[in-house]
Enzyme design. Structure first.
Site, PDB file in Angstrom:
ATOM      1  N   ASN A 210       0.843  -1.202   0.000  1.00  0.00           N
ATOM      2  CA  ASN A 210       0.000   0.000   0.000  1.00  0.00           C
ATOM      3  C   ASN A 210       0.876   1.250   0.000  1.00  0.00           C
ATOM      4  O   ASN A 210       2.100   1.159   0.017  1.00  0.00           O
ATOM      5  CB  ASN A 210      -0.968  -0.026   1.192  1.00  0.00           C
ATOM      6  CG  ASN A 210      -0.205  -0.128   2.502  1.00  0.00           C
ATOM      7  OD1 ASN A 210       0.564   0.748   2.847  1.00  0.00           O
ATOM      8  ND2 ASN A 210      -0.391  -1.233   3.205  1.00  0.00           N
ATOM      9  N   ASP A 279      -4.031  -6.286   4.965  1.00  0.00           N
ATOM     10  CA  ASP A 279      -5.013  -7.154   5.613  1.00  0.00           C
ATOM     11  C   ASP A 279      -4.956  -8.591   5.069  1.00  0.00           C
ATOM     12  O   ASP A 279      -5.332  -9.529   5.751  1.00  0.00           O
ATOM     13  CB  ASP A 279      -6.428  -6.592   5.404  1.00  0.00           C
ATOM     14  CG  ASP A 279      -6.649  -5.335   6.228  1.00  0.00           C
ATOM     15  OD1 ASP A 279      -6.058  -5.249   7.316  1.00  0.00           O
ATOM     16  OD2 ASP A 279      -7.403  -4.440   5.783  1.00  0.00           O
ATOM     17  N   LYS A 289       9.227 -17.017 -10.657  1.00  0.00           N
ATOM     18  CA  LYS A 289       8.422 -15.950 -11.247  1.00  0.00           C
ATOM     19  C   LYS A 289       7.230 -16.569 -11.997  1.00  0.00           C
ATOM     20  O   LYS A 289       7.419 -17.514 -12.776  1.00  0.00           O
ATOM     21  CB  LYS A 289       9.296 -15.140 -12.217  1.00  0.00           C
ATOM     22  CG  LYS A 289       8.589 -13.933 -12.773  1.00  0.00           C
ATOM     23  CD  LYS A 289       9.477 -13.169 -13.734  1.00  0.00           C
ATOM     24  CE  LYS A 289       8.655 -12.104 -14.426  1.00  0.00           C
ATOM     25  NZ  LYS A 289       9.249 -11.647 -15.652  1.00  0.00           N
ATOM     26  N   ILE A 308      -2.330  -7.484  14.018  1.00  0.00           N
ATOM     27  CA  ILE A 308      -1.200  -7.366  14.950  1.00  0.00           C
ATOM     28  C   ILE A 308      -1.610  -6.662  16.233  1.00  0.00           C
ATOM     29  O   ILE A 308      -1.384  -7.149  17.347  1.00  0.00           O
ATOM     30  CB  ILE A 308      -0.028  -6.618  14.266  1.00  0.00           C
ATOM     31  CG1 ILE A 308       0.407  -7.394  13.015  1.00  0.00           C
ATOM     32  CG2 ILE A 308       1.139  -6.436  15.236  1.00  0.00           C
ATOM     33  CD1 ILE A 308       1.416  -6.689  12.148  1.00  0.00           C
ATOM     34  N   PHE A 325      -4.092   3.444  14.874  1.00  0.00           N
ATOM     35  CA  PHE A 325      -4.530   4.448  13.901  1.00  0.00           C
ATOM     36  C   PHE A 325      -5.744   3.929  13.158  1.00  0.00           C
ATOM     37  O   PHE A 325      -5.913   2.711  12.988  1.00  0.00           O
ATOM     38  CB  PHE A 325      -3.414   4.736  12.896  1.00  0.00           C
ATOM     39  CG  PHE A 325      -2.467   5.806  13.362  1.00  0.00           C
ATOM     40  CD1 PHE A 325      -2.574   7.097  12.893  1.00  0.00           C
ATOM     41  CD2 PHE A 325      -1.500   5.518  14.311  1.00  0.00           C
ATOM     42  CE1 PHE A 325      -1.734   8.094  13.338  1.00  0.00           C
ATOM     43  CE2 PHE A 325      -0.641   6.509  14.763  1.00  0.00           C
ATOM     44  CZ  PHE A 325      -0.758   7.799  14.273  1.00  0.00           C
ATOM     45  N   LYS A 343     -10.765  -3.731  18.531  1.00  0.00           N
ATOM     46  CA  LYS A 343      -9.381  -4.197  18.651  1.00  0.00           C
ATOM     47  C   LYS A 343      -8.853  -4.126  20.092  1.00  0.00           C
ATOM     48  O   LYS A 343      -7.699  -4.450  20.343  1.00  0.00           O
ATOM     49  CB  LYS A 343      -8.478  -3.378  17.718  1.00  0.00           C
ATOM     50  CG  LYS A 343      -8.854  -3.551  16.246  1.00  0.00           C
ATOM     51  CD  LYS A 343      -7.823  -2.973  15.316  1.00  0.00           C
ATOM     52  CE  LYS A 343      -8.287  -3.128  13.869  1.00  0.00           C
ATOM     53  NZ  LYS A 343      -7.184  -3.458  12.976  1.00  0.00           N
TER      54      LYS A 343
HETATM   55  N1  CTP Z   1      -3.539  -3.195  12.207  1.00  0.00           N
HETATM   56  C1  CTP Z   1      -2.769  -4.261  12.644  1.00  0.00           C
HETATM   57  N2  CTP Z   1      -2.786  -5.420  11.954  1.00  0.00           N
HETATM   58  C2  CTP Z   1      -3.566  -5.588  10.869  1.00  0.00           C
HETATM   59  C3  CTP Z   1      -4.373  -4.514  10.416  1.00  0.00           C
HETATM   60  C4  CTP Z   1      -4.324  -3.316  11.107  1.00  0.00           C
HETATM   61  O1  CTP Z   1      -2.051  -4.102  13.641  1.00  0.00           O
HETATM   62  N3  CTP Z   1      -3.571  -6.748  10.236  1.00  0.00           N
HETATM   63  C5  CTP Z   1      -3.542  -1.940  12.987  1.00  0.00           C
HETATM   64  C6  CTP Z   1      -2.976  -0.739  12.279  1.00  0.00           C
HETATM   65  O2  CTP Z   1      -1.583  -0.599  12.550  1.00  0.00           O
HETATM   66  C7  CTP Z   1      -3.768   0.406  12.892  1.00  0.00           C
HETATM   67  C8  CTP Z   1      -5.113  -0.240  13.195  1.00  0.00           C
HETATM   68  O3  CTP Z   1      -4.894  -1.632  13.248  1.00  0.00           O
HETATM   69  O4  CTP Z   1      -3.234   0.824  14.120  1.00  0.00           O
HETATM   70  C9  CTP Z   1      -6.184   0.053  12.192  1.00  0.00           C
HETATM   71  O5  CTP Z   1      -5.738  -0.286  10.901  1.00  0.00           O
HETATM   72  P1  CTP Z   1      -6.751  -0.291   9.679  1.00  0.00           P
HETATM   73  O6  CTP Z   1      -6.029  -0.759   8.457  1.00  0.00           O
HETATM   74  O7  CTP Z   1      -7.448   1.039   9.635  1.00  0.00           O
HETATM   75  O8  CTP Z   1      -7.791  -1.356  10.218  1.00  0.00           O
HETATM   76  P2  CTP Z   1      -8.369  -2.658   9.601  1.00  0.00           P
HETATM   77  O9  CTP Z   1      -8.621  -3.608  10.725  1.00  0.00           O
HETATM   78  O10 CTP Z   1      -7.500  -3.149   8.499  1.00  0.00           O
HETATM   79  O11 CTP Z   1      -9.770  -2.162   9.066  1.00  0.00           O
HETATM   80  P3  CTP Z   1     -10.240  -1.787   7.581  1.00  0.00           P
HETATM   81  O12 CTP Z   1      -9.083  -2.029   6.654  1.00  0.00           O
HETATM   82  O13 CTP Z   1     -11.386  -2.701   7.351  1.00  0.00           O
HETATM   83  O14 CTP Z   1     -10.658  -0.361   7.683  1.00  0.00           O
END
Ligand code: CTP
Length: 405
Positions: A210, A279, A289, A308, A325, A343
């Protein structure tokens, strides 16, 4: 290096005989590694030229509020947002009075009003003017608003008087500004920060990832270290230098970040999840490859990555405070509140990534801090200023949680 390394320092010089010392101040700040921009009041240009300050700072000098050229690029709002700190040195009695009143009738006072960064004022004037009740009341007012007052010192004055009112020597101003950032709020605390994107390999040459630049997480790790914490920064691949006094753990995938985070977060005081964790990851990574197939589609099956921060909050020896965040594009506050609860976080820092000012990779950010008992907004500012404000809030919450029986 001191606390001023890489900081954006806006030096504003007003029209007093001590204006020439502003040149030495800029030189010393540059020597400390600071990035310096200069604002000269109209009065100051009688004592020192914009060209001198441009040569010393290496940046154009700003003098006019309504300057068409400046407004197109670095206008007063941009200057105000660029700054991590604004120092007005020398500050005349008149400038101090205008700051106290909140006037915005020239570039200097407008930027002082518009900046979300901390402001410091180094007064310089005749001793009688300094002692006057009007000046003293104005100074008290500025101090009560959190403006740092550095000096003045005592001694012989340009007008022949002897007394309080001399501009503090530039060396002493630099020491005071260094101390401003050296707040020790997280002294002795162990902090773990995740930052940057994660990269999920498809094959040896391709991956899913990303747009996270890592800037916010790195700024937070730096601000925690500046506040005296022992900081472990777990970072995905980014193009940034690690902040001073931070232990860097480089990882690539979410799975690796998760292992390292669970290990380091165990028993930590504070965990900040600023990483944009992917995610999903490909179910399997091809050792070779992947060659183009006949036909026009390729199906890659994705499986969910571990969450995490949610796993960290499940640890038996969970960090005292966990902040995450929420980068959202719509219904920012609602999604963020829901995410904090889902969370198991103590604080969530929400930002709107659909706004070009605060999107991934931007130099600035504007966020909302959400806890169980409080919600507040930090308006658009450099990521460093935002990071320092988050550290203030986090240190405060941490103190309260540690006091809780
Ligand atoms: N986070 C994490 N591990 C993941 C996904 C997210 O630790 N696999 C943490 C990010 O570091 C951040 C928080 O969760 O502090 C929110 O991340 P975000 O990407 O907004 O949340 P998601 O659970 O992925 O929700 P969505 O993508 O559906 O908005």
């Amino acid at each position: 290096m001191g606390q001023l390394n890489q900081r954006h320092i806006l030096v504003a010089i007003s029209g007093g005989i001590a204006a020439y010392k502003g040149a030495e101040l800029v030189r010393l700040l540059k020597k400390q590694g600071a990035l310096v921009r200069v604002v000269l009041s109209r009065g100051a240009t009688e004592f020192i030229t914009p060209l001198t300050m441009q040569a010393l700072s290496g940046e154009p000098t700003h003098t006019e509020l309504l300057d068409e050229a400046a407004e197109a690029g670095m206008g007063h709002i941009e200057l105000a947002r660029w700054a991590d700190l604004m120092i007005i040195a020398p500050a005349t009695a008149d400038v101090i009075a205008r700051l106290a009143q909140g006037r915005a009738d020239d570039l200097l006072t407008t930027v002082a009003l518009a900046t979300p960064a901390p402001v410091a004022v180094a007064p310089a004037m005749n001793q009688q003017m300094w002692a006057h009740a009007a000046t003293q009341e104005n100074i008290q007012m500025l101090a009560s608003r959190g403006i740092q007052i550095v000096g003045p010192s005592a001694g012989e004055q340009a007008c022949g008087d002897v007394g309080l009112g001399r501009l503090l020597e530039p060396e002493a101003i630099v020491i005071a500004l260094n101390q401003r950032f050296d707040n020790r709020l997280l002294e002795g605390r162990r902090v773990v920060v995740t930052a940057g994107p994660t990269v999920e390999a498809i094959d040896p040459v391709r991956y899913l990832s990303n747009h996270s630049s890592g800037k916010m997480g790195y700024a937070l790790a730096g601000a925690c270290a500046d506040a005296g914490a022992q900081v472990e920064l777990i970072s995905g691949p980014v193009h940034l230098d690690p902040p001073d006094r931070v232990t860097l753990h480089l990882v690539t995938s979410a799975a690796e970040m998760c292992v390292r985070a669970l290990e380091l977060a165990d028993g930590a005081d504070l965990f900040i999840g600023a990483a944009a964790v992917a995610d999903y990851r490909p179910e399997s990574t091809s050792a070779d490859k992947i060659k183009k197939q006949a036909g026009d589609t390729l199906v890659i099956t994705l499986v969910e990555n571990p969450d995490i921060i949610a796993s960290v909050s499940q640890l038996a020896n969970r960090p005292v405070l966990i902040a995450g965040f929420a980068a959202e594009t719509n219904s920012v506050m609602d999604h963020a509140r829901e995410k904090r609860l889902r969370k198991g976080l103590d604080m969530i820092i929400a930002n709107d990534v659909s706004d070009p000012d605060t999107t991934f990779g931007a130099e600035q950010n504007a966020v909302h801090l959400i806890t169980e008992t409080e919600e507040r907004s930090l308006p658009l500012a450099s990521k460093r200023v935002i990071a320092e404000q988050i550290v203030l809030a986090v240190a405060d919450s941490l103190e309260r949680l540690l006091r809780r029986p």
